[in-house]
Design an enzyme around this catalytic site. Structure first.
Site, PDB file in Angstrom:
ATOM      1  N   LYS A 186      37.308  29.092  34.259  1.00  0.00           N
ATOM      2  CA  LYS A 186      36.387  29.710  33.291  1.00  0.00           C
ATOM      3  C   LYS A 186      36.336  28.878  32.004  1.00  0.00           C
ATOM      4  CE  LYS A 186      36.297  33.389  36.061  1.00  0.00           C
ATOM      5  NZ  LYS A 186      35.249  33.643  37.038  1.00  0.00           N
TER       6      LYS A 186
HETATM    7  C1  LIG Z   1      35.783  35.054  37.852  1.00  0.00           C
HETATM    8  C2  LIG Z   1      34.977  36.294  37.830  1.00  0.00           C
HETATM    9  C3  LIG Z   1      35.559  37.551  37.969  1.00  0.00           C
HETATM   10  C4  LIG Z   1      36.981  37.764  38.371  1.00  0.00           C
HETATM   11  O1  LIG Z   1      37.929  37.200  37.565  1.00  0.00           O
HETATM   12  P1  LIG Z   1      39.376  36.867  38.177  1.00  0.00           P
HETATM   13  O2  LIG Z   1      40.186  36.560  36.993  1.00  0.00           O
HETATM   14  O3  LIG Z   1      39.217  35.698  39.094  1.00  0.00           O
HETATM   15  O4  LIG Z   1      39.842  38.088  38.891  1.00  0.00           O
HETATM   16  C5  LIG Z   1      34.764  38.667  37.808  1.00  0.00           C
HETATM   17  N1  LIG Z   1      33.444  38.556  37.573  1.00  0.00           N
HETATM   18  C6  LIG Z   1      32.837  37.371  37.482  1.00  0.00           C
HETATM   19  C7  LIG Z   1      31.380  37.312  37.196  1.00  0.00           C
HETATM   20  C8  LIG Z   1      33.575  36.186  37.614  1.00  0.00           C
HETATM   21  O5  LIG Z   1      32.953  35.007  37.534  1.00  0.00           O
END
Ligand SMILES: *Cc1c(COP(=O)(O)O)cnc(C)c1O
Length: 371
Positions: A186
């Site tokens: 992210k």
């Molecule tokens: C990455 C992501 C998640 C989940 O996050 P994690 O930390 O991997 O559990 C939820 N929603 C969206 C849109 C994402 O891109």
């Protein structure tokens, strides 16, 4: 010259000294769960987002699911979700026992189409979950107005939009709560899993603090059936080390996006769809997603040129075997399905060079010229 999709190694090595110091701080403290690093990060992330409260949790999926739990949403309740999103947005609703009610996206933004939400509201609807996909804020104003009119909660999925703005204001407290992920890929990434919720609702934050820690506020005294879902000291310390650079890294992503938009501008005639930036927002370019009817061929040609691309996402949530129980086959959400057939994410990241971006543009132009 090969172009990686996202060079996580380079991105984090740029912070090596600060990350090593953070590790040493935690090691020397001898305190690994729910300590000063977490407190410091929660305060810093709340401040950054312009929210009153932040609660660190183990990951983004938990941030969403715990928020729904804290809102008392469960079996018999419906939550409106985008038909086009990463499956975690849906999983959170399913995990608390509620029902997902998908609503189609606006093809211009890839985000949930506010104009289609009203028709999906029933007496069982409890919340709307806009997802700020690819780093672009969903159009929140009409969503918040609808929610107010119908007495619904708004839980935003901000996992792809750290630092993105809606009407000039950073995401973090437009709706009742925003769920964040600090998964390594992210825009603000830990060196492992991490997540958080920001909110202006003190009672909601209080419930979340209990839910993430076995349902307990005081050690060994448990008020509700909670979870073990905490952002640990080490990940919080690493995030503390990286947060100061988020704006600069988002600006580097924006520079890559600007170069793509200028370099690819003339290719609409060749069927290439480019991301549009809506007037209401300032994106943080988590992904740079183009569209083309011959997406798979484009990906293949780019791969042959050494350019890595990814598809976000290849299969719509309602067509995943996991959601076969909903009985919504092909054709149920045609706008989302077309996106899943046509989208292609080009390399983008804070360490991507102008030369790399130029190379992607050239390869794409050459491929499209030969179609
Ligand atoms: C990455 C992501 C998640 C989940 O996050 P994690 O930390 O991997 O559990 C939820 N929603 C969206 C849109 C994402 O891109």
């Amino acid at each position: 010259m090969p172009v990686p999709f996202l060079d996580l190694k380079q991105i984090n090595l740029a912070h090596k000294d600060a990350l090593m110091q953070a590790f040493e701080r935690v090691l020397d403290s001898g305190w690994f769960i729910m300590g000063e690093e977490l407190k410091r990060f929660e305060q810093a992330w709340a401040d950054y987002c312009g929210a009153r409260h932040c609660v660190g949790v183990a990951n983004g999926l938990d941030a969403l699911a715990l928020s729904l739990r804290a809102m008392d949403i469960g079996p018999g309740d419906e939550v409106i979700v985008p038909s086009n999103t990463y499956i975690a947005s849906w999983l959170a609703v399913t995990h608390v026992g509620a029902t997902v009610v998908p609503v189609e996206p606006d093809p211009a933004s890839f985000n949930i189409d506010p104009a289609r939400i009203q028709a999906a509201i029933t007496p069982r609807t409890r919340a709307i979950m806009p997802v700020h996909l690819y780093g672009q804020a969903a159009d929140l104003e009409p969503i918040l107005a609808l929610a107010q009119r119908h007495g619904l909660r708004v839980l935003e999925d901000g996992a792809q939009a750290h630092g993105a703005r809606y009407q000039g204001q950073r995401l973090g407290a437009h709706g009742d709560a925003v769920a964040w992920s600090f998964y390594p890929g992210k825009n603000l990434g830990a060196l492992g899993d991490g997540g958080a919720i920001t909110t202006n609702d003190a009672a909601l934050a209080e419930r979340l603090r209990a839910l993430r820690n076995y349902g307990s506020k005081r050690k060994y005294h448990n008020k509700v059936i909670g979870y073990n879902s905490r952002l640990d000291e080490l990940q919080a310390a690493l995030l503390n080390a990286k947060l100061g650079a988020l704006d600069a890294e988002n600006a580097q992503r924006a520079a890559v996006a600007a170069q793509y938009l200028a370099g690819l501008a003339g290719l609409a005639g060749k069927g290439l769809g480019l991301p549009k930036v809506p007037d209401h927002g300032e994106p943080v370019w988590h992904l740079f997603v183009v569209r083309h009817a011959q997406r798979d061929l484009l990906a293949l040609r780019l791969a042959e040129a050494g350019i890595a691309t990814v598809i976000h996402y290849p299969v719509a949530p309602h067509l995943q075997p996991a959601y076969a129980f909903m009985g919504q086959g092909p054709g149920s959400y045609p706008i989302s399905e077309a996106m899943h057939r046509e989208v292609l994410s080009l390399p983008i990241g804070p360490t991507q060079t102008e030369a790399e971006t130029r190379e992607v543009i050239a390869a794409l132009k050459q491929t499209l010229a030969g179609l």
